[in-house]
Design an enzyme around this catalytic site. Structure first.
Site, mmCIF file in Angstrom:
data_model
loop_
_atom_site.group_PDB
_atom_site.id
_atom_site.type_symbol
_atom_site.label_atom_id
_atom_site.label_comp_id
_atom_site.label_asym_id
_atom_site.label_seq_id
_atom_site.Cartn_x
_atom_site.Cartn_y
_atom_site.Cartn_z
ATOM 1 N N HIS A 64 0.859 -1.184 0.000
ATOM 2 C CA HIS A 64 0.000 0.000 0.000
ATOM 3 C C HIS A 64 0.896 1.236 0.000
ATOM 4 C CE1 HIS A 64 -3.804 -2.047 1.864
ATOM 5 N NE2 HIS A 64 -3.264 -2.767 0.894
ATOM 6 N N GLU A 66 1.107 3.752 1.910
ATOM 7 C CA GLU A 66 1.657 4.076 3.222
ATOM 8 C C GLU A 66 2.869 3.203 3.543
ATOM 9 O OE1 GLU A 66 -2.935 4.378 3.693
ATOM 10 O OE2 GLU A 66 -1.501 3.273 2.468
ATOM 11 N N CYS A 94 -5.997 1.804 6.023
ATOM 12 C CA CYS A 94 -6.632 0.561 6.465
ATOM 13 C C CYS A 94 -5.994 0.093 7.778
ATOM 14 C CB CYS A 94 -6.483 -0.514 5.392
ATOM 15 S SG CYS A 94 -4.780 -1.122 5.208
ATOM 16 N N CYS A 97 -2.190 -0.580 7.596
ATOM 17 C CA CYS A 97 -1.390 0.640 7.504
ATOM 18 C C CYS A 97 -1.388 1.429 8.809
ATOM 19 C CB CYS A 97 -1.870 1.482 6.330
ATOM 20 S SG CYS A 97 -1.530 0.691 4.735
#
Length: 160
Positions: A64, A66, A94, A97
């Site tokens: 992701h 992040e 999410c 993260c």
């Protein structure tokens, strides 16, 4: 949008969110869900890392935006702890993260649009309020919200 922010602070947040949006656009061009992120050092107001979603191209479910940024900054600083930093991300993080942001000791996350299905700061969970973490992560939501939300909506419309 957080009402108590000064005009100067909002301009700085918008500047960095615009950089995160540029990263999100790169994700869309790579046919990845368009989420972008930029990690900024608070003391110098300089970027430490930037990146975008790439789980498809990297064949990595953890890639992701992040996480990509945390990995870059950790390598650059030579430490997995990143205090004194703020993460700008186009979409609410999410669960995975948020956990990584907590363990990295990020000071704050600034996000553009909520993620109603999997957002772990406001939308589905409130992990920043979880007492089992020994770190507190501040957050600001709604910076360039329309632009961040529109980019994701347009991406998924094109997929239908």
């Amino acid at each position: 949008m957080t009402p108590y922010l000064t005009e100067t602070a909002m301009k700085i947040h918008e500047q960095w969110m615009q950089r995160a949006l540029e990263q999100a656009q790169l994700a869309a061009l790579a046919d990845e869900v368009p989420v972008g992120a930029v990690l900024v050092d608070c003391a110098s107001n300089q970027p430490l890392a930037s990146g975008y979603n790439r789980p498809i191209s990297e064949k990595d479910p953890t890639a992701h935006a992040e996480i990509v940024v945390l990995r870059q900054a950790s390598q650059s600083r030579g430490n997995y702890r990143l205090p004194g930093t703020v993460l700008y991300v186009t979409i609410e993080p999410c669960t995975m993260c948020v956990g990584a942001l907590m363990h990295a000791r990020i000071d704050a996350v600034v996000f553009g649009a909520r993620e109603p299905r999997a957002g772990a700061i406001i939308s589905q969970q409130r992990l920043t309020e979880a007492e089992f973490f020994n770190h507190r992560l501040n957050f600001i939501e709604g910076v360039l919200e329309k632009e961040c939300s529109q980019l994701v909506q347009d991406f998924f419309k094109s997929k239908r």
